[in-house]
Scaffold this active site. Structure first.
Site, mmCIF file in Angstrom:
data_model
loop_
_atom_site.group_PDB
_atom_site.id
_atom_site.type_symbol
_atom_site.label_atom_id
_atom_site.label_comp_id
_atom_site.label_asym_id
_atom_site.label_seq_id
_atom_site.Cartn_x
_atom_site.Cartn_y
_atom_site.Cartn_z
ATOM 1 N N GLY A 145 4.579 5.917 11.132
ATOM 2 C CA GLY A 145 6.005 6.147 10.941
ATOM 3 C C GLY A 145 6.797 4.914 10.550
ATOM 4 O O GLY A 145 7.815 5.022 9.879
ATOM 5 N N ASN A 146 6.328 3.731 10.948
ATOM 6 C CA ASN A 146 7.166 2.560 10.641
ATOM 7 C C ASN A 146 6.464 1.531 9.771
ATOM 8 O O ASN A 146 6.922 0.397 9.651
ATOM 9 C CB ASN A 146 7.695 1.901 11.922
ATOM 10 C CG ASN A 146 6.581 1.465 12.848
ATOM 11 O OD1 ASN A 146 5.457 1.214 12.420
ATOM 12 N ND2 ASN A 146 6.898 1.367 14.130
ATOM 13 N N SER A 147 5.380 1.927 9.152
ATOM 14 C CA SER A 147 4.696 0.999 8.260
ATOM 15 C C SER A 147 5.574 0.694 7.055
ATOM 16 O O SER A 147 6.113 1.599 6.419
ATOM 17 C CB SER A 147 3.395 1.644 7.794
ATOM 18 O OG SER A 147 2.783 0.838 6.842
ATOM 19 N N ASP A 186 -0.064 -7.673 1.081
ATOM 20 C CA ASP A 186 0.398 -6.308 1.353
ATOM 21 C C ASP A 186 1.927 -6.212 1.384
ATOM 22 O O ASP A 186 2.510 -5.586 2.269
ATOM 23 C CB ASP A 186 -0.192 -5.788 2.672
ATOM 24 C CG ASP A 186 -0.264 -4.270 2.687
ATOM 25 O OD1 ASP A 186 -0.855 -3.703 3.623
ATOM 26 O OD2 ASP A 186 0.314 -3.637 1.769
ATOM 27 N N GLY A 239 -11.735 -21.232 -7.462
ATOM 28 C CA GLY A 239 -13.137 -20.864 -7.270
ATOM 29 C C GLY A 239 -13.707 -21.437 -5.999
ATOM 30 O O GLY A 239 -14.905 -21.312 -5.727
ATOM 31 N N HIS A 267 0.820 -1.212 0.000
ATOM 32 C CA HIS A 267 0.000 0.000 0.000
ATOM 33 C C HIS A 267 0.857 1.267 0.000
ATOM 34 O O HIS A 267 0.366 2.348 -0.268
ATOM 35 C CB HIS A 267 -1.016 0.018 1.157
ATOM 36 C CG HIS A 267 -0.407 0.177 2.521
ATOM 37 N ND1 HIS A 267 -0.218 -0.886 3.369
ATOM 38 C CD2 HIS A 267 0.052 1.266 3.175
ATOM 39 C CE1 HIS A 267 0.322 -0.454 4.495
ATOM 40 N NE2 HIS A 267 0.510 0.842 4.405
#
Lengths: 750, 464
Positions: free
Chosen positions: B202-204, B126, B257, B96
Site C-alpha cells: 500500500g505505501n510502496s 529504484d 569495469g 518499479h
C-alpha cells in the site's frame, strides 16, 4: 547325430523289418475278426473294466522351497490346487510314477486314489525315469499286479497300452495298440510310446509299464539307459535308489566332492561415496539399482579344474569386473588369494589361479558323455544365505535339445543348481552345470545391468540359462581359454576404474521435425534414430574421422557382430526438452548452502548414452559408424580409445583443513566456460558444509585460478602449493575465485 | 490481486516483495490538518502534525505498464504511492511502480485526478520521477520537503505514508532500525534505511517521514517473512537521483569495469590488512579498467585526488557512486597498491549505458525476447556478448511447444545469425510475410553453453 545308415545296414534292416513284420502282416491279413478282437470297443471296455483300478490318480501339492514356489508350477501353487498325475499301483501300497521332473523338496504332500491316501516318495528307479511312491495305508480296490514273465511279454506289436489322462477335470482311460509305428536310428529300432502306459498282452495280462517314451524293439546300444526297461518283471527287479539311501550317499558325496567345489570370495573395491555434486541423476540411479545396499563381499562356488585353477561360477558384469579387487579361494580351511585370469565371453564364469596347489581338483582326463535317462547325483555349494550349504540332488538326463547357438545339450529333469558337479551313480565324474551368457547381456546401455548380481543373490534358479557341461566340454573350455575370454571383463586399478571410451562429440537427439527439416526422414525413420552432432572436440576420434557439427550419427556396429546398434536416446533423456534441460548457471548470488551442494554440474557430462555404449563395446575393439553428412550416408571405421579425463574421473585433491575438494579442469569443463586449453585453474568439486571454505562462500563448480598470487595448474599443483604454504608457516591462504567471468578474492585463515 | 514482481536476487534468510499495488483496498481517509503555529508537546500531536504536513502531498499513482515477461506483450494496470516534492508538480515514486509505463494517472489528496508524465527513472536505486499535470493551470501543488537523511539516527521515529488505493491515505509508525543497511545485490550505489514501520504494497513509492514532517526516504521493500522489516531509499540518494533525472532524464553514470570488495568481510570471514583503500575483486573483460591495466587483488587508494576507504560492505556503495560520477571519457589518475608496491594507472571511464535490454514480441511465435545486457543478464552475457534471448514463452504457444525456454539465446533464425533485436525483427518479419513457405523455422539456440537446433512450428494460431 542323424546319419543315413550305410547301404549294407539299410538292407539288413529292411530284411529284419520284413521278417518281423511278416507274422504281423499275416495276422492283420488273416481276418477281420482277429483285428476286431484287439481293437473293438468291447475289448477296450473289457480292458478298462479289468485294469483301470490299478491306475491311481495322485495329487501332488506344492510348497515353497527356500522362499520360491516350485519352478514350472507356480500357477498351481498360487491357485492352491495340486498337480494331478496318474500312477500305476503295483500293489496296494506301492505306486510307480514316470518322473514328474519335480524337486521333491517342493512337494508338500501327495495323496493317492479316490480316498486320498497320503503317499510319499520312496525312491527313484535308476535305469528308467521313474519314481516309486509308497502309500501310508493300503489303497482300496487295488490288487497286487502279477506281471507275466519277461519271456512271455510278447512281441511288442501285440501289446495294448492302457492310460489314464486328465481331460476336462476328469480321468479318462484310453486303450490303444502299442508298437504300430516304428522309429529307426542307427542300429536301434523302437516304437514311440507315451510314458505311463500299462502294457497288456493280447490276452489282457499285465506285461509291463512305460516310464520312457520309447519302447525298444531291437538294437543293443551299449548304454542301458537308451534301452529302457519296460517289462514288469524286469522293472520289479530293477535297482532303486531309496530316499534313505540317497541321504546316506549324500553324506558320502559331500565329503568326496566338497573339496572339489571350494567357496570363492569376491571382494570388490568399495564404491566411492556418491557425491551429491555428481548430480541427481547418478545418485538417484544408484539407489534405484540397489547399489546402496550391496553387500561388500560376494560368495560364489568354484570348481577346482586344475591343480591351481578354479573356475568360479559367477556371471560378471562390467561394473563388477572392473571393481573386483581381490578374489580368494577358500580351500583346505584357508583363504587363498587368487589371481584373475579371465572371464568367459559366452559363459557366466571366470577363471582364477592360486599360488599353492589345491588340496583336491577335478581330473579332466576322462571324457564323458550323457545318456538319455542317465541318473546323476549333483553336488553343489550354495551361498545365497551367506553361509555355505552343500546340497546333493538326484537328477536325471531327461532329453537332448538344440540350445543357444545351436549347441546340442543334455537337459536334466530338474533344473540344476548353478555350479553343480555331476556324478554318475558309480561315482564317476560326469560334468558340471555352468551358466550360458547370451550376447545381448547388458544391453541396457543407459543403465548397466544390475540384474545379474541380483539373480545370483537370490536362488540362481529362474531366468538363468544353465547348460550341462560334460567333462570334455569343460576341458575344451579351459584349453581354449584365452581366446574365449571377454576383454571387457577385466579388473582395473582404482585410478582406471572410471575410464570411458569416447567419441568426442556433443550431440542432441533427432526428432521428427528436425529430421524433416534436414531432409533425412528416410534414413532416420522419421527422426526415430539419429544423434545430431553439435560440437566436435579437437583431437577426438570424431575429429580425426572428420565428423562435423551437423552430421547425424545413425548406428554403430561392433565389427565382431553382424547387427548394428541404432542410435537413439532412451530412458529419461529421451524427451527432447529434458535432454536439453539441465540446470544452468544462472544461480542467484545468495543461495542456501545445502541447495548449492546438491546442484548438478552446469555443463553437459560426456558420460552420455553414446560414450557409454562405446565403453561397453570396449577399448581396442573396432566399430563401424554409419552417419549422414549433408544428407549423404557414409560409413567410417574406428578403433575405440579411452578418452581424456573428464570431470567424473579427473584427478582430484582434497584439502582437509579447509574442507575443499578440487579437480583438474577437464575438456568439457573448459569448453563450457570457454577456457583455453592452457588456462590455469582448478574447478571446485565439493565444499564440506560448515568448513572454512564454506564460510568463505566458495561454491561448487567455481574455478580457482590462483593461490597466494601463483597460478594453479592442476589439482595436484593446488595441493602441493597448499602444503608448501602450510610448511612455510603461513597463516593465511589467498585464493582468486572465478564464476562466469567475474572474480573475487578469498582469504582463509589457516 | 497484488502483483508480485519476482526478485532476481534472493537475500539470505529474507525474501522481499517488490511492492506495487494493484486494486483494491479501501481504507478510511478522513484527515484534518492541525492548526499551524502551535508547538505541540504531546507525542500524538507530533505525529498528527507530521502527518498533516505530508498527507496533502501524497498521490496515488496508477500507471498502465507494458509487460513482456509472460511471452506476450501485455498491458497491465498497476498502482503505487508517490509524493509531490515541488510546487510545479514533480513527484517521486519507485522505479518499479512506473517501469515501462505507457500512461500514468494520478489521484491527488483532495480528490482531483490528473495525469503525469515520466521524467526519468533509475533502476539501480529504484527511484522514479514524475511530473504531474496540475488540474488547474499555474496552480501550485502541495508538496513535501526532503530532510538530510545523513542526520538520521537509529531509534528515531518515522512514519511510512502511502496511498493504498484511490483516495485513501495510510500511515504507519515505526523507528529507524538502521541507517546503513547493505543488501547484497541491491546496494551497488546506495545503502538502505531499515525501519519497522510497516512497509507494504500500500505505501510502496510513498515517503518515509520524520517527526518534523520531512521526507527522509522513499518506501521500497517489504518483507514477506518477517513482518516488522522494511527498507526505504534514503532521501539523500533520492535527491541526487532526482536532480540528475530533472536535468538529463536519466542518471548518467560512468562505468569502469571494476568490481570491488571490502577489506573486511565478516560474513565470509575474509580479512585483509590495512584500513585504507578498497580491493578490486574483478575486472570485467573489455572494460576501461582492463585496458588501464587493473588486476584482481589491487588495492585502490585514490581516485583522482579523492582517497577511498572500503573497509566494510557498507562503504562500497559510496565508492561505486564516486566512480560512477567520474566524468565519462576523461582520464583520471588512480593510485593503487599491488603486491605492496605503489602504482598509478590512468583510467578512462565510459558511459555505463543501458542497464536493461530492449524488449520485443514475436507474436506469431508466442514468445517475447530481450536483448542481452551485461548488467541485467550477466550469466547470458558471459556466453554471448551481443545477442537476444527468450524472455518468456506463452503457454499454450508455439515457442513453448517447440521446447523453447526462458533464457535460451537465439543464435540463428532460419540460417541467419541474429545478434540484435533489429536483426531478429527482420528475420522474423521475412518469415512471417513469406506466405509460400512452410510455417516452420529452424532455430539455433544456446542453452547452458551448448547450441542446439530446434524446429519452431508456428502454423497454429493461438487466440489472444
Amino acid at each position: 547325430m542323424f546319419r543315413l545308415p550305410p547301404p549294407q545296414l539299410l538292407r539288413f534292416l529292411v530284411l529284419t523289418l520284413c521278417t518281423a513284420l511278416v507274422p504281423l502282416a499275416a495276422i492283420l491279413a488273416g481276418g477281420d475278426e482277429k483285428d476286431d478282437d484287439k481293437l473293438s470297443p468291447a475289448k477296450a471296455a473289457e480292458v478298462v473294466g479289468r485294469w483301470s483300478k490299478q491306475i491311481v490318480p495322485v495329487e501332488i501339492w506344492f510348497k515353497k522351497f527356500e522362499g520360491d514356489p516350485p519352478a514350472g508350477h507356480q500357477q498351481e501353487f498360487e491357485e492352491k490346487r495340486p498337480m494331478e498325475v496318474a500312477a500305476l499301483a503295483v500293489d496296494p501300497a506301492t505306486l510307480w510314477l514316470p518322473d514328474p521332473e519335480l524337486d521333491p523338496r517342493a512337494i508338500a504332500r501327495m495323496a493317492a486314489g479316490a480316498d486320498r491316501i497320503p503317499a510319499r516318495l520312496h525312491g527313484y528307479f535308476l535305469q528308467v525315469p521313474g519314481w516309486i511312491l509308497s502309500a501310508e495305508n493300503p489303497l482300496a480296490g487295488v490288487d497286487a499286479l502279477k506281471f507275466v514273465p519277461a519271456s512271455d511279454a510278447g512281441a511288442e506289436g501285440d501289446l495294448l497300452g492302457l492310460k489314464a489322462t486328465l481331460d476336462s477335470g476328469s480321468w479318462t482311460f484310453s486303450v490303444s495298440p502299442v508298437g504300430k509305428s516304428l522309429q529307426v536310428r542307427g542300429p536301434a529300432l523302437w516304437s514311440k510310446v507315451e510314458a505311463g502306459l500299462l502294457l497288456l498282452t493280447a490276452k489282457g495280462d499285465p506285461a509291463g509299464y512305460t516310464f520312457a517314451s520309447r519302447l525298444p524293439i531291437q538294437g543293443q546300444p551299449e548304454n542301458v539307459y537308451a534301452n529302457p526297461l519296460w517289462r514288469g518283471a524286469d522293472l520289479a527287479a530293477a535297482p532303486v535308489l531309496t530316499v534313505q539311501a540317497l541321504d546316506k550317499l549324500s553324506e558320502l558325496f559331500v565329503k568326496k566332492a566338497a573339496g572339489l567345489i571350494p567357496t570363492v570370495k569376491i571382494i570388490p573395491r568399495k564404491e566411492e561415496e556418491a557425491d551429491e555434486s555428481e548430480g541427481f541423476h547418478r545418485a538417484f540411479s544408484r539407489r534405484f539399482r540397489g547399489m546402496d545396499t550391496e553387500p561388500n563381499d560376494l560368495f560364489a562356488s568354484g570348481l577346482a579344474v586344475g591343480p591351481r585353477q578354479v573356475l568360479v561360477d559367477f556371471p560378471l558384469d562390467r561394473e563388477l569386473a572392473i571393481r573386483m579387487e581381490q578374489v580368494k579361494v577358500i580351500a583346505g580351511g584357508e583363504e587363498r588369494p587368487a589371481r584373475f585370469i579371465g572371464a568367459f565371453k559366452r559363459f557366466g564364469a571366470f577363471l582364477v589361479e592360486v599360488e599353492k596347489d589345491l588340496p583336491a581338483h577335478l581330473d579332466l582326463g576322462k571324457a564323458s558323455s550323457y545318456s538319455l535317462y542317465q541318473p546323476l547325483l549333483a553336488v553343489s555349494a550354495d551361498h545365497a544365505t551367506g553361509k555355505r550349504r552343500d546340497w546333493v540332488d538326484f537328477n536325471r538326463v531327461s532329453r537332448f535339445e538344440k540350445g543357444y547357438r545351436n549347441v546340442l545339450e543334455a537337459v536334466s529333469a530338474r533344473f540344476p543348481r548353478r555350479g553343480a558337479l555331476f556324478f554318475s551313480m558309480d561315482q564317476e565324474l560326469a560334468g558340471a552345470a555352468i551358466e550360458v551368457r547370451r550376447d545381448d547381456d547388458g544391453d541396457e546401455s543407459f543403465r548397466p545391468s544390475f540384474s545379474r548380481r541380483q539373480f545370483f543373490l537370490q536362488r540362481g534358479r529362474s531366468f538363468v540359462d544353465l547348460r550341462l557341461f560334460t567333462i570334455g566340454d569343460l576341458k575344451e573350455l579351459l584349453d581354449k581359454a584365452p581366446q574365449n575370454f571377454d576383454p571387457r571383463l577385466v579388473p582395473r586399478p582404482a585410478e582406471r576404474e572410471k575410464d570411458m571410451v569416447w567419441f568426442g562429440i556433443e550431440f542432441q537427439p533427432l526428432n521428427r521435425e528436425l529430421a524433416r527439416n534436414q531432409g533425412v526422414e528416410i534414413a532416420t525413420r522419421g527422426g526415430e534414430i539419429g544423434l545430431l552432432a553439435l560440437h566436435v572436440y579437437p583431437n577426438s576420434p570424431a575429429a580425426k574421422a572428420q565428423i562435423e557439427p551437423g552430421d547425424i550419427l545413425l548406428s554403430i556396429r561392433d565389427l565382431e557382430e553382424p547387427e548394428p546398434y541404432e542410435l537413439h536416446v532412451t530412458g529419461e533423456e529421451a524427451t527432447f526438452s529434458s535432454f536439453m534441460d539441465h540446470i544452468g548457471e544462472d544461480i542467484p548470488d545468495e543461495v542456501e548452502e545445502q541447495m548449492l551442494a546438491q546442484m548438478p554440474a552446469p555443463w553437459r557430462s560426456p558420460r552420455n548414452f553414446l560414450n557409454n555404449k562405446l565403453t561397453e563395446i570396449g577399448e581396442g575393439n573396432e566399430v563401424e559408424v554409419a552417419y549422414l553428412h549433408k544428407g549423404e550416408e557414409k560409413k567410417l571405421r574406428l578403433k575405440l580409445e579411452i578418452g581424456p579425463p573428464d570431470f567424473e574421473n579427473a584427478p582430484k585433491e582434497k584439502l582437509e583443513e579447509i574442507g575443499l575438494t578440487v579437480k583438474d579442469l577437464t575438456y568439457e569443463v573448459r569448453r563450457h566456460y570457454r577456457l583455453r586449453d592452457d588456462a590455469p585453474g582448478v574447478v571446485v568439486q565439493k565444499v564440506e558444509s560448515g568448513s572454512k571454505a564454506a564460510v568463505a562462500k566458495i561454491g561448487p563448480y567455481e574455478i580457482i585460478t590462483s593461490m597466494s598470487g601463483q597460478a594453479v595448474a592442476s589439482a595436484k599443483d593446488f595441493h602441493q602449493k597448499f602444503d608448501a604454504l602450510m610448511k612455510a608457516g603461513k597463516k593465511d591462504l589467498e585464493l582468486k575465485v572465478e564464476r562466469l567471468g567475474k572474480s573475487r578474492l578469498v582469504k582463509i585463515r589457516l | 490481486m497484488a502483483k508480485i514482481k519476482s526478485c532476481r536476487f534472493v537475500i539470505p534468510s529474507l525474501i522481499f516483495l517488490l511492492l506495487a499495488w494493484s486494486p483494491r483496498q479501501a481504507s478510511p481517509g478522513d484527515e484534518k490538518p492541525e492548526a499551524p503555529g502551535e508547538r505541540p508537546m504531546d507525542f500524538r500531536q507530533i505525529i498528527a502534525q507530521a502527518k498533516s504536513k505530508v498527507f496533502p502531498a501524497l498521490i496515488y499513482v496508477a500507471p498502465v505498464v507494458e509487460e513482456f515477461s509472460g511471452g506476450k506483450r501485455e498491458k497491465r494496470e498497476q498502482g503505487g504511492s508517490g509524493v509531490i516534492i515541488s510546487p510545479e508538480g514533480y513527484a517521486v515514486t519507485n522505479w518499479h511502480v512506473i517501469e515501462k509505463a505507457v500512461s500514468i494517472r494520478v489521484l491527488l489528496f483532495d480528490g482531483r485526478f490528473t495525469t503525469a508524465e515520466k521524467i526519468g527513472e533509475d533502476r539501480e536505486t529504484d527511484v522514479g520521477l514524475l511530473k504531474i499535470k496540475p488540474p488547474r493551470e499555474a496552480a501550485e501543488l502541495p508538496h513535501a520537503r526532503f530532510a538530510d537523511s545523513g542526520k538520521l539516527r537509529e531509534g528515531e521515529f518515522v512514519l511510512a505514508m502511502g496511498a493504498p488505493w484511490g483516495l485513501s491515505r495510510s500511515v504507519s509508525l515505526g523507528i529507524i532500525s538502521s541507517t546503513t543497511r547493505y543488501l547484497p545485490g541491491r546496494s551497488e550505489y546506495s545503502l538502505w534505511l531499515q525501519t519497522d514501520a510497516s512497509i507494504n504494497p500500500g505505501n510502496s513509492g510513498g515517503p518515509l517521514v520524520n517527526t518534523e514532517g520531512e521526507v527522509v526516504g522513499i518506501n521500497t521493500l517489504g518483507s514477506i517473512v518477517g513482518g516488522d522489516l522494511g527498507f526505504a531509499v534514503p532521501a539523500n540518494t533520492v535527491k541526487r537521483i532526482v536532480d540528475s533525472l530533472r536535468s538529463h532524464g536519466t542518471v548518467q553514470r560512468s562505468w569502469t569495469g571494476l568490481r570491488l570488495q571490502p577489506l573486511h568481510d565478516f560474513d565470509r570471514n575474509i580479512y585483509f590488512e590495512g584500513s585504507e583503500g578498497v580491493l578490486i575483486a574483478s575486472v570485467d573483460k573489455g572494460s576501461p579498467a582492463l585496458r588501464a591495466g587493473f588486476h584482481t587483488g589491487d588495492l585502490l587508494l585514490k581516485a583522482g585526488s579523492v582517497p577511498v576507504n572500503g573497509l566494510n560492505y557498507e562503504d562500497i556503495p559510496a565508492i561505486n557512486t564516486l566512480l560512477g560520477d567520474l566524468p565519462v571519457n576523461q582520464e583520471v589518475q588512480i593510485a593503487l597498491q599491488r603486491d605492496g608496491k605503489d602504482l598509478a594507472l590512468t583510467l578512462t571511464p565510459r558511459a555505463k549505458g543501458k542497464v536493461e535490454g530492449e524488449d520485443f514480441e514475436l507474436k506469431d511465435w508466442n514468445m517475447t525476447v530481450k536483448a542481452i545486457n551485461e548488467f541485467e543478464t550477466p550469466a547470458l552475457f558471459f556466453f554471448v556478448k551481443e545477442g537476444v534471448y527468450v524472455q518468456g514463452t506463452r503457454e499454450p504457444g508455439n515457442a513453448a511447444k517447440a521446447g523453447l525456454r526462458r533464457g535460451d539465446i537465439l543464435i540463428k533464425v532460419d540460417g541467419q545469425a541474429v545478434t540484435t533485436i533489429e536483426e531478429l525483427q527482420t528475420a522474423y518479419q521475412n518469415l512471417i510475410n513469406d506466405s509460400k513457405r512452410d510455417k516452420k523455422a529452424l532455430l539455433e539456440v544456446l542453452r547452458n553453453g551448448l547450441t542446439y537446433r530446434i524446429v519452431l512450428d508456428y502454423s497454429t494460431r493461438y487466440k489472444d
